[in-house]
Design a protein around this motif. Structure first.
Motif, PDB file in Angstrom:
ATOM      1  N   MET A   1      71.756  -0.763  29.053  1.00  0.00           N
ATOM      2  CA  MET A   1      71.354   0.193  28.026  1.00  0.00           C
ATOM      3  C   MET A   1      71.335   1.608  28.596  1.00  0.00           C
ATOM      4  SD  MET A   1      67.674   0.483  26.094  1.00  0.00           S
ATOM      5  CE  MET A   1      66.910   1.448  27.406  1.00  0.00           C
ATOM      6  N   ILE A   2      71.989   2.477  27.914  1.00  0.00           N
ATOM      7  CA  ILE A   2      71.845   3.885  28.265  1.00  0.00           C
ATOM      8  C   ILE A   2      70.545   4.350  27.600  1.00  0.00           C
ATOM      9  CG2 ILE A   2      72.786   6.210  27.919  1.00  0.00           C
ATOM     10  CD1 ILE A   2      75.594   4.887  27.955  1.00  0.00           C
ATOM     11  N   PRO A   3      69.573   4.808  28.375  1.00  0.00           N
ATOM     12  CA  PRO A   3      68.303   5.216  27.770  1.00  0.00           C
ATOM     13  C   PRO A   3      68.524   6.317  26.725  1.00  0.00           C
ATOM     14  CG  PRO A   3      68.148   5.203  30.174  1.00  0.00           C
ATOM     15  CD  PRO A   3      69.591   5.022  29.835  1.00  0.00           C
ATOM     16  N   SER A   4      67.738   6.306  25.670  1.00  0.00           N
ATOM     17  CA  SER A   4      67.905   7.365  24.673  1.00  0.00           C
ATOM     18  C   SER A   4      67.673   8.738  25.313  1.00  0.00           C
ATOM     19  CB  SER A   4      67.000   7.152  23.451  1.00  0.00           C
ATOM     20  OG  SER A   4      65.703   6.851  23.815  1.00  0.00           O
ATOM     21  N   ASP A   5      66.848   8.786  26.361  1.00  0.00           N
ATOM     22  CA  ASP A   5      66.654  10.032  27.107  1.00  0.00           C
ATOM     23  C   ASP A   5      67.970  10.564  27.685  1.00  0.00           C
ATOM     24  OD1 ASP A   5      63.843  10.571  27.083  1.00  0.00           O
ATOM     25  OD2 ASP A   5      63.516   8.921  28.469  1.00  0.00           O
ATOM     26  N   HIS A   6      68.898   9.657  27.989  1.00  0.00           N
ATOM     27  CA  HIS A   6      70.136  10.059  28.672  1.00  0.00           C
ATOM     28  C   HIS A   6      71.356  10.034  27.766  1.00  0.00           C
ATOM     29  CE1 HIS A   6      68.165   8.859  32.750  1.00  0.00           C
ATOM     30  NE2 HIS A   6      67.660   9.962  32.216  1.00  0.00           N
ATOM     31  N   PHE A   7      71.121   9.798  26.482  1.00  0.00           N
ATOM     32  CA  PHE A   7      72.239   9.740  25.544  1.00  0.00           C
ATOM     33  C   PHE A   7      73.107  10.993  25.629  1.00  0.00           C
ATOM     34  CE2 PHE A   7      73.745  11.430  21.528  1.00  0.00           C
ATOM     35  CZ  PHE A   7      74.780  10.545  21.280  1.00  0.00           C
ATOM     36  N   VAL A   8      72.459  12.137  25.693  1.00  0.00           N
ATOM     37  CA  VAL A   8      73.187  13.417  25.689  1.00  0.00           C
ATOM     38  C   VAL A   8      74.204  13.477  26.827  1.00  0.00           C
ATOM     39  CG1 VAL A   8      72.827  15.846  26.305  1.00  0.00           C
ATOM     40  CG2 VAL A   8      71.492  14.813  24.463  1.00  0.00           C
ATOM     41  N   ARG A   9      73.828  12.939  27.972  1.00  0.00           N
ATOM     42  CA  ARG A   9      74.742  13.010  29.123  1.00  0.00           C
ATOM     43  C   ARG A   9      75.906  12.044  28.941  1.00  0.00           C
ATOM     44  NH1 ARG A   9      69.402  13.594  31.396  1.00  0.00           N
ATOM     45  NH2 ARG A   9      69.120  15.765  32.046  1.00  0.00           N
ATOM     46  N   PHE A  10      75.691  10.966  28.215  1.00  0.00           N
ATOM     47  CA  PHE A  10      76.803  10.079  27.846  1.00  0.00           C
ATOM     48  C   PHE A  10      77.693  10.767  26.805  1.00  0.00           C
ATOM     49  CE2 PHE A  10      78.109   6.655  24.745  1.00  0.00           C
ATOM     50  CZ  PHE A  10      79.212   6.220  25.475  1.00  0.00           C
ATOM     51  N   TYR A  11      77.062  11.349  25.804  1.00  0.00           N
ATOM     52  CA  TYR A  11      77.771  12.105  24.754  1.00  0.00           C
ATOM     53  C   TYR A  11      78.699  13.140  25.398  1.00  0.00           C
ATOM     54  CZ  TYR A  11      77.129  13.293  19.680  1.00  0.00           C
ATOM     55  OH  TYR A  11      77.235  13.449  18.323  1.00  0.00           O
ATOM     56  N   GLU A  61      60.921  14.884  18.039  1.00  0.00           N
ATOM     57  CA  GLU A  61      61.491  13.773  18.808  1.00  0.00           C
ATOM     58  C   GLU A  61      62.457  14.235  19.898  1.00  0.00           C
ATOM     59  OE1 GLU A  61      63.221  10.699  16.393  1.00  0.00           O
ATOM     60  OE2 GLU A  61      61.306  10.195  15.475  1.00  0.00           O
ATOM     61  N   GLU A  62      63.165  15.332  19.633  1.00  0.00           N
ATOM     62  CA  GLU A  62      64.139  15.808  20.626  1.00  0.00           C
ATOM     63  C   GLU A  62      63.586  16.947  21.487  1.00  0.00           C
ATOM     64  OE1 GLU A  62      68.278  16.092  19.756  1.00  0.00           O
ATOM     65  OE2 GLU A  62      68.090  14.981  17.891  1.00  0.00           O
ATOM     66  N   LYS A  87      70.292  19.512  28.565  1.00  0.00           N
ATOM     67  CA  LYS A  87      70.498  18.282  29.348  1.00  0.00           C
ATOM     68  C   LYS A  87      71.946  18.164  29.821  1.00  0.00           C
ATOM     69  CE  LYS A  87      66.905  15.259  27.498  1.00  0.00           C
ATOM     70  NZ  LYS A  87      66.616  13.914  26.952  1.00  0.00           N
ATOM     71  N   ASN A  91      72.880  18.351  34.807  1.00  0.00           N
ATOM     72  CA  ASN A  91      73.626  17.099  34.799  1.00  0.00           C
ATOM     73  C   ASN A  91      74.592  17.107  35.978  1.00  0.00           C
ATOM     74  OD1 ASN A  91      75.264  14.942  34.099  1.00  0.00           O
ATOM     75  ND2 ASN A  91      76.078  15.914  32.254  1.00  0.00           N
TER      76      ASN A  91
END
Lengths: 161, 173
Positions: A1-11, A61-62, A87, A91
């Motif tokens: 799971m990519i943590p929701s905290d790190h979603f932006v870096r995946f995006y 939330e963000e 974020k 990175n």
């Protein structure tokens, strides 16, 4: 799971991947359609109040630094500290230079579909800040657009109509 | 200072923890604020999008690159035989998402059993269909973190939202 905290870096990695394949615009449209699931009903039915309520939730939330005003004719959304771009910059993989463009990429079609008119000042693609005005009335949106063009770099001013 | 406060079981932890480590500095990306769990939905739709438009191998490569590049700090420590940031990463981010998990560290092996994946739980709460590529997030990102190091990773799917993630240090014979 990519943590929701790190979603932006995946995006951010997704944007780099797609940009190399000239695939960003098509992906933005796909994400916009996905976001309809979260937003379209409220935006279409409640109009500016629906947008306002959505961004009250998002601001919390963000963890956004955001000035949000529901005015008589429009919503003003002043992003003073965008956690998303912040974020992407903070990175080890490095930020995609086009990172900011995803925001108008998904919001513009969604607002259009909801019958809302958006004008946006990107304020630079490496700056975690931007300004948006969302109107129900197209003429008022056009007036804001023309007003911004007089004082801001034209390439930074965008509209969804 | 933040501690290991979630349901964690450590065995032989002295192998990894150096005296005087400050947990606040252990993680490259400090995240302590509110969570926006709907990001799991955007990840889910993106996994499908990349696989359907560019192929599963491209998706795997993208996820592996994410693990390798974004989690450079974890990888560089693993290269030195130090798994401390990887352990804290697993513990902290699954704890933040209210995950049900058990983390066991024993010598050269880290076993991280996730009993209920927080991402899957949230997607189900939204009524969204879970991507068939969802678990590649874990297997490929973990592999990217370990790439070029003396560690290997594997993931065993034990059920819906239930997996065992294993990291093993290669031992010279």
């Amino acid at each position: 799971m990519i943590p929701s905290d790190h979603f932006v870096r995946f995006y951010n990695e997704v944007f780099k991947f797609l940009d190399e394949r000239n695939g960003l615009e098509k992906y933005y449209a796909h994400i916009s359609a996905h976001q309809e699931f979260h937003c379209l009903k409220d935006f279409s039915e409640k109009k500016l109040k629906g947008v306002y309520d959505y961004y009250v939730k998002i601001r919390k939330e963000e963890n956004c630094g955001m000035e949000l005003r529901l005015e008589k004719d429009c919503i003003y959304l002043g992003m003073t500290a965008c956690p998303s771009l912040a974020k992407a910059i903070d990175n080890d993989a490095g930020a995609c230079p086009k990172y900011c463009l995803h925001c108008p990429g998904w919001t513009f079609p969604l607002y259009r579909k909801a019958g809302l008119f958006q004008v946006k000042d990107m304020m630079g693609l490496d700056n975690p800040a931007c300004r948006s005005w969302i109107f129900e009335d197209r003429e008022k949106a056009q007036k804001k657009y023309e007003e911004l063009l007089k004082t801001c770099p034209a390439e930074m001013i965008k509209k969804n109509f | 200072m933040r501690g290991f406060s979630s349901p964690v079981f450590f065995l032989n932890i002295e192998f990894f923890i150096t005296e005087g480590i400050d947990n606040e500095k252990m993680l490259r990306y400090q995240e302590n604020n509110e969570l926006h769990r709907d990001f799991h939905g955007t990840t889910n739709t993106t996994l499908n999008y990349i696989a359907e438009n560019y192929g599963v191998d491209a998706l795997k490569a993208l996820l592996r690159k994410t693990g390798h590049d974004v989690y450079k700090s974890i990888r560089v420590k693993l290269e030195k035989g130090d798994a401390s940031e990887l352990i804290e990463h697993l513990n902290w981010f699954f704890y933040r998402e209210n995950g049900k998990f058990q983390l066991t560290v024993d010598g050269n092996e880290i076993r991280f059993e996730v009993f209920e994946c927080p991402a899957h739980k949230h997607l189900k709460s939204l009524g969204m269909e879970i991507s068939p590529y969802s678990c590649l997030q874990t297997s490929e990102v973990n592999a990217g973190m370990c790439e070029g190091t003396c560690w290997t990773s594997s993931v065993e799917i034990l059920g819906e939202g239930h997996c065992m993630q294993i990291f093993r240090k290669k031992v010279d014979k």
